[in-house]
Design a protein around this motif. Structure first.
Motif, mmCIF file in Angstrom:
data_model
loop_
_atom_site.group_PDB
_atom_site.id
_atom_site.type_symbol
_atom_site.label_atom_id
_atom_site.label_comp_id
_atom_site.label_asym_id
_atom_site.label_seq_id
_atom_site.Cartn_x
_atom_site.Cartn_y
_atom_site.Cartn_z
ATOM 1 N N PRO A 296 0.799 -1.230 0.000
ATOM 2 C CA PRO A 296 0.000 0.000 0.000
ATOM 3 C C PRO A 296 0.830 1.278 0.000
ATOM 4 O O PRO A 296 0.380 2.308 -0.490
ATOM 5 N N THR B 59 -4.455 -12.618 -5.426
ATOM 6 C CA THR B 59 -3.586 -11.749 -4.645
ATOM 7 C C THR B 59 -2.149 -12.121 -4.973
ATOM 8 O O THR B 59 -1.915 -13.132 -5.644
ATOM 9 N N THR C 1 -7.184 0.753 5.877
ATOM 10 C CA THR C 1 -6.243 1.278 4.882
ATOM 11 C C THR C 1 -5.598 2.574 5.357
ATOM 12 O O THR C 1 -4.745 3.127 4.674
ATOM 13 N N GLU D 178 -8.308 -3.370 3.534
ATOM 14 C CA GLU D 178 -7.275 -4.197 2.890
ATOM 15 C C GLU D 178 -7.494 -5.650 3.267
ATOM 16 O O GLU D 178 -7.692 -5.987 4.436
ATOM 17 N N GLY E 132 -2.335 -6.058 0.023
ATOM 18 C CA GLY E 132 -2.315 -4.790 -0.693
ATOM 19 C C GLY E 132 -3.543 -4.579 -1.556
ATOM 20 O O GLY E 132 -3.611 -3.614 -2.307
ATOM 21 N N GLU E 133 -4.549 -5.467 -1.446
ATOM 22 C CA GLU E 133 -5.768 -5.388 -2.248
ATOM 23 C C GLU E 133 -6.924 -4.844 -1.407
ATOM 24 O O GLU E 133 -7.177 -5.335 -0.297
ATOM 25 N N LEU E 134 -7.611 -3.849 -1.936
ATOM 26 C CA LEU E 134 -8.799 -3.306 -1.285
ATOM 27 C C LEU E 134 -10.010 -4.125 -1.720
ATOM 28 O O LEU E 134 -10.226 -4.323 -2.922
ATOM 29 N N ARG F 23 -6.095 -2.096 -6.028
ATOM 30 C CA ARG F 23 -5.003 -2.011 -5.060
ATOM 31 C C ARG F 23 -5.246 -0.870 -4.077
ATOM 32 O O ARG F 23 -5.755 0.193 -4.441
ATOM 33 N N VAL F 24 -4.835 -1.096 -2.840
ATOM 34 C CA VAL F 24 -4.928 -0.040 -1.827
ATOM 35 C C VAL F 24 -4.134 1.182 -2.280
ATOM 36 O O VAL F 24 -4.546 2.322 -2.090
#
Length: 394
Positions: free
Chosen positions: A50, A195, A224, A237, A256-258, A282-283
């Motif tokens: 992030p 991911t 986040t 996240e 790191g994925e929202l 992505r965040v």
């Protein structure tokens, strides 16, 4: 799948599960080689966190093999030995492309691997491959699928009349935008959510929704922004808690994925009890507002209520605001003011909408009856069925 393909598929499963059983036995408490064997990574990749910094990704042989099985199961109803598949998914220092390709090989389809490096296979050459080999399935990001359709149209072609019947997208997009892209190709579309360490983190059900493959990990959210996640929050996240044999406690794996995780028990038309997940991007690509993080996928939900946007959308966070560029139907930009008003009413000053200026093809691009590949990147004449293997790489 046909009975012969199913039988071969089951044989792969049996072989791999035997290997996993042996791994688990050797890694059981008291096993002489347990720590070294179970911890040894067989795949290495990298991902951007992030904060924009790069982190290593390592996965063990059992984790890699189980992931392969999950992807093959997800694609098993989409790909047959009669299909020609282009995989344009990240390959360099990424687990995604390699994982998808091996699943395609299991399913017996013809494979054209191009990765995402446009140095060797720029868009015109990729489009040439689609037409020359009558590709039926394209695995790529939503943006690449939209850019290819725009390139074909700019050259006088008609993507909806092509041989392509299935799009498998590997990055988040609003369902409304994904339908717009699929319609441009005259194809159906399905999603595969991965991911950095798990290319098959979630797979689509028959209702088109994504469910976590949760037999070996559990999912939770973390904020986040600095501070604790607000009680009842469904967006944050994604963190995977990995359950590994021999480990005393789950290993936390930030992604790191929202995402949004609907409350447990949220029903799905498919009837599955697996956890639903809604990927948002992505965040690092989101902007924080008083109402929480906003991503391109949020803006797409708003934009594609209108018939005027095309599938090409890009965004970047800058100065606390999300700058979004969208390609529009028509060349005079007359729809832009109304769309700006639509976005402003939904997001206020947090989003700025711009016209999409990165035309993937010049105005004098090649007509569709010519091979779109450039002179420097010719598409060779080759019969994919020749020789004693079906799977070939271009």
């Amino acid at each position: 799948m046909t009975s012969s393909v199913t039988a071969r598929f089951e044989a792969y499963f049996d072989q791999w599960l035997d290997t996993l059983e042996a791994d688990a036995h050797r890694g059981a408490p008291g096993g002489a080689d347990a720590p070294a064997h179970t911890a040894a990574p067989v795949r290495y990749g990298e991902w951007e966190g992030p904060d924009g910094t790069t982190h290593p990704v390592r996965t063990s042989r059992p984790e890699w093999m189980l992931n392969q099985i999950d992807i093959a199961l997800a694609l098993g109803d989409l790909v047959t030995p009669d299909d020609v598949v282009i995989v344009a998914a990240p390959y360099e220092l990424s687990l995604e492309g390699a994982s998808v390709e091996r699943a395609i090989e299991w399913l017996g389809a013809s494979l054209i691997s191009v990765g995402t490096s446009n140095t060797i296979c720029p868009l015109p050459r990729l489009l040439g491959l689609v037409h020359r080999y009558r590709v039926t399935t394209l695995v790529c990001s939503p943006r690449l699928a939209a850019d290819l359709a725009a390139l074909d149209e700019a050259g006088g072609g008609h993507p909806a009349a092509s041989s392509l019947t299935t799009l498998v997208t590997t990055r988040p997009a609003a369902p409304e935008r994904l339908r717009r892209i699929a319609d441009a190709w005259g194809a159906s579309a399905t999603e595969l959510f991965g991911t950095p360490a798990r290319p098959a983190t979630a797979t689509a059900c028959r209702a088109g929704r994504l469910h976590l493959v949760a037999d070996r990990f559990t999912a939770r959210l973390r904020s986040t922004a600095p501070g604790l996640l607000a009680p009842g929050s469904t967006r944050g996240e994604l963190v995977l808690d990995i359950h590994r044999p021999g480990e005393p406690a789950p290993v936390a794996q930030p992604t790191g994925e929202l995402v949004e995780l609907p409350p447990p028990g949220t029903s799905c038309p498919c009837g599955s009890g697996r956890q639903l997940v809604v990927p948002l991007g992505r965040v690092a690509d989101a902007v924080l507002t008083e109402r929480g993080p906003i991503t391109q996928a949020d803006v797409e939900h708003c934009l594609f209520t209108s018939p005027h946007p095309r599938g090409q959308v890009t965004s970047r966070p800058e100065g606390g605001r999300l700058t979004v560029a969208c390609a529009l139907s028509g060349a005079d930009g007359r729809h832009l003011p109304a769309l700006r008003e639509l976005v402003r009413g939904r997001f206020g000053p947090a989003v700025e909408l711009l016209p999409f200026e990165n035309d993937p093809a010049p105005a004098d691009g090649p007509p569709s009856e010519q091979d779109p590949a450039s002179v420097g990147h010719p598409v060779p004449e080759q019969d994919l069925s020749e020789g004693d293997t079906r799977t070939r790489s271009s």
